[in-house]
Scaffold this motif. Sequence first.
Motif, short mmCIF file in Angstrom:
data_model
loop_
_atom_site.label_atom_id
_atom_site.label_comp_id
_atom_site.label_asym_id
_atom_site.label_seq_id
_atom_site.Cartn_x
_atom_site.Cartn_y
_atom_site.Cartn_z
N ARG A 219 47.95 40.54 41.07
CA ARG A 219 47.13 40.08 42.20
C ARG A 219 47.80 40.41 43.52
O ARG A 219 47.13 40.66 44.53
CB ARG A 219 46.88 38.59 42.05
N ALA A 220 49.14 40.44 43.50
CA ALA A 220 49.90 40.75 44.71
C ALA A 220 50.10 42.25 44.90
O ALA A 220 50.75 42.67 45.86
CB ALA A 220 51.24 40.04 44.67
N GLY A 221 49.57 43.04 43.96
CA GLY A 221 49.62 44.49 44.12
C GLY A 221 50.70 45.21 43.34
O GLY A 221 50.87 46.42 43.50
N ASP A 222 51.43 44.52 42.46
CA ASP A 222 52.47 45.17 41.67
C ASP A 222 51.83 46.19 40.72
O ASP A 222 50.99 45.83 39.90
CB ASP A 222 53.24 44.13 40.86
N PRO A 223 52.22 47.48 40.81
CA PRO A 223 51.54 48.50 40.01
C PRO A 223 51.81 48.40 38.51
O PRO A 223 50.93 48.72 37.69
CB PRO A 223 52.08 49.82 40.57
N ILE A 224 53.01 47.95 38.12
CA ILE A 224 53.31 47.83 36.68
C ILE A 224 52.51 46.68 36.07
O ILE A 224 51.93 46.82 34.98
CB ILE A 224 54.82 47.62 36.47
N ALA A 225 52.47 45.56 36.76
CA ALA A 225 51.69 44.42 36.28
C ALA A 225 50.21 44.79 36.20
O ALA A 225 49.51 44.46 35.23
CB ALA A 225 51.89 43.22 37.19
N THR A 226 49.73 45.49 37.22
CA THR A 226 48.33 45.92 37.23
C THR A 226 48.03 46.83 36.05
O THR A 226 47.00 46.69 35.38
CB THR A 226 48.01 46.64 38.55
N ALA A 227 48.95 47.76 35.77
CA ALA A 227 48.74 48.70 34.67
C ALA A 227 48.71 47.99 33.33
O ALA A 227 47.93 48.37 32.43
CB ALA A 227 49.84 49.76 34.67
N SER A 228 49.51 46.94 33.15
CA SER A 228 49.51 46.20 31.88
C SER A 228 48.18 45.50 31.67
O SER A 228 47.62 45.50 30.56
CB SER A 228 50.66 45.19 31.86
N PHE A 229 47.63 44.91 32.74
CA PHE A 229 46.33 44.26 32.61
C PHE A 229 45.21 45.29 32.41
O PHE A 229 44.25 45.04 31.67
CB PHE A 229 46.05 43.36 33.81
N GLU A 230 45.34 46.43 33.06
CA GLU A 230 44.31 47.46 32.88
C GLU A 230 44.29 47.98 31.45
O GLU A 230 43.22 48.24 30.89
CB GLU A 230 44.53 48.59 33.88
#
Length: 319
Positions: A219-230
């Motif tokens: 939610r804060a824009g971290d690309p690794i965290a975003t990629a895991s949820f994607e």
Amino acid sequence: MQSDLVAALDIGGTKIAGALVDGRGRMLLRVQRPTPAREGAETVMGAVEEVLAELAASPLWPDAGAVGIGSAGPVDASAGRVSPVNVPGWRGYPLVERVRRATGGLPVQLVGDGVAMTAAEHWRGAARGYDNALCMVVSTGVGGGLVLDGRLHTGPTGNAGHIGHISVDLDGDPCPCGSRGCVERIASGPNIARRALDNGWRPGPDGDATAAAVAASARAGDPIATASFERAARALAAGIAATATLVEIDIAVIGGGVAGAGDVLFAPLRRALRDYATLSFVQRLKVAPALTGGDAGLLGAAAAAAPARRGPHAVTFSG
């Protein structure tokens, strides 16, 4: 006039909850005990019997005509036995017979917790009004259930709709179930966190390394965290699209702790679904968050027990 009151049990690895539920989904009495999950079979059953005894002490109890049980699985509804992964003392445990005995012979209906959530969402939640639905619990694991032609479809053993163990990555990681690339292996909370950690994400000062913390980072824009949820969202989308193509569902309802990520999960899920649900008869498939929350297990157990209470030709509970 015959009462619609049923007794409901929601049995999991941390709690055993019970309720007396009427035909409108109102919990007229609710009780709870911690699950002695590390103890032996009879100690666990003793906690179930304590919950039932407290329900039976109510002046409402004589109106209860059936018992519904939603249990962590695997379950074997045809045999009335349960083997919850998170309750090691119960392996092939004859839960239906023991509950029937404890309640003086009341009819007992057993379903898995994913099916119970489905029954709850179809009765009082986001799948209400839909004749064909897939409902999912995405949490420590990934479970689910189906409503087909307006009725809960449990399958012979009570496990129909267990979408968590559809393989969506033929060369993927081995799953504890014995298969590879299962939806659960990619989209469950622990596996979302595992993938993020493996790819370099690090928790904050509080050390929280759960999927909820990964969601906050995304939610804060971290690309690794975003990629895991994607990636989790794509796995869910592939499983949902496969189910919709097979049985023509109109809506997929998603609950459980991972669904609490909100748009971090649902936005990429809806995008990915457009890539997988491509045939004309699945393109209008709707995805929605679950609405029944922590009451899903008890409401679903009550809904599943309704036919036993009202006879073989009963309709579902009233709205």
